[in-house]
Design a protein around this motif. Structure first.
Motif, mmCIF file in Angstrom:
data_model
loop_
_atom_site.group_PDB
_atom_site.id
_atom_site.type_symbol
_atom_site.label_atom_id
_atom_site.label_comp_id
_atom_site.label_asym_id
_atom_site.label_seq_id
_atom_site.Cartn_x
_atom_site.Cartn_y
_atom_site.Cartn_z
ATOM 1 N N ILE A 63 0.843 -1.206 0.000
ATOM 2 C CA ILE A 63 0.000 0.000 0.000
ATOM 3 C C ILE A 63 0.875 1.251 0.000
ATOM 4 O O ILE A 63 0.614 2.202 -0.743
ATOM 5 C CB ILE A 63 -0.975 -0.022 1.195
ATOM 6 N N ALA A 64 1.923 1.262 0.809
ATOM 7 C CA ALA A 64 2.836 2.416 0.842
ATOM 8 C C ALA A 64 3.496 2.611 -0.522
ATOM 9 O O ALA A 64 3.626 3.743 -1.002
ATOM 10 C CB ALA A 64 3.889 2.220 1.931
ATOM 11 N N HIS A 65 3.891 1.514 -1.139
ATOM 12 C CA HIS A 65 4.525 1.594 -2.461
ATOM 13 C C HIS A 65 3.542 2.149 -3.494
ATOM 14 O O HIS A 65 3.906 2.979 -4.336
ATOM 15 C CB HIS A 65 5.024 0.212 -2.871
ATOM 16 N N LYS A 66 2.287 1.711 -3.407
ATOM 17 C CA LYS A 66 1.272 2.232 -4.334
ATOM 18 C C LYS A 66 1.070 3.734 -4.134
ATOM 19 O O LYS A 66 0.883 4.473 -5.104
ATOM 20 C CB LYS A 66 -0.066 1.509 -4.128
ATOM 21 N N LYS A 67 1.107 4.182 -2.885
ATOM 22 C CA LYS A 67 0.951 5.615 -2.614
ATOM 23 C C LYS A 67 2.111 6.406 -3.197
ATOM 24 O O LYS A 67 1.912 7.480 -3.766
ATOM 25 C CB LYS A 67 0.830 5.873 -1.112
#
Length: 192
Positions: free
Chosen positions: A89-93
């Motif tokens: 999720i952090a990478h997607k953000k």
């Protein structure tokens, strides 16, 4: 012969740390479904959830010797999958912010480029219309607007009356306003 399906999580964890492939297989079959459902709920993508589970169990097998001594294998797996999901999720953000930043830059840059092109077009049109003025009128206009000379200074420079200078400037502005008004209107209409 050991019946792995009857073993507790604690017993399976000990066997896994010792490199028992069948213990690993039993842990995999016990927890892959529930972990996949959890990952799917958090990620919203079936295939991505499947990949996360695969990564989790691959890492578990590769690092089975380093696995902490735990009495709660389900908790260990849950925490590990949770951390992997948080990382995704952090990478997607980060990707989303980067994409938005690039898109914004491209949009602003295109706008700036378009604005510069319009300014150049407008300056070219104005210059063309100034050059189309009658010679004396053009000369008076240029001395007034570009050289910032007063009517008196222009009159003295050209040897004409201030009244003539005033009339020449008034006439040149009227001509330019008429011609540029229509040209600018058409130019703006064609650009959009």
């Amino acid at each position: 012969m050991i019946l792995y399906s009857k073993l507790s999580d604690d017993e399976l964890a000990v066997l896994l740390r010792d490199g028992d492939k069948t213990a690993f297989s039993e842990i995999y079959h016990r927890y892959k479904g529930i972990l996949h459902v959890h990952a799917y709920k958090k990620l919203g993508d079936f295939e991505e959830a499947k990949d996360v589970i695969q990564d989790l169990f691959s890492t578990l097998w590769l690092k089975h010797k380093d696995m902490p001594l735990t009495t709660n294998i389900s908790g260990y797996l849950y925490i590990t999958i949770r951390n992997k999901i948080f990382n995704i999720i952090a990478h997607k953000k980060v990707i989303s912010k980067y994409t938005d930043s690039i898109t914004s830059f491209i949009d602003e840059n295109n706008f700036t480029t378009d604005l510069i092109m319009r300014e150049k077009d407008l300056a070219s049109i104005i210059e063309k219309e100034i050059n189309a003025l009658p010679p004396k009128m053009r000369e008076v206009f240029i001395l007034s607007r570009r050289k910032n000379m007063s009517h008196k200074e222009i009159a003295n420079t050209l040897g004409v009356s201030e009244h003539t200078v005033k009339n020449q400037i008034k006439s040149s502005l009227k001509i330019l306003r008429t011609k540029l008004g229509l040209i600018l209107y058409l130019a703006l209409l064609l650009k959009f």
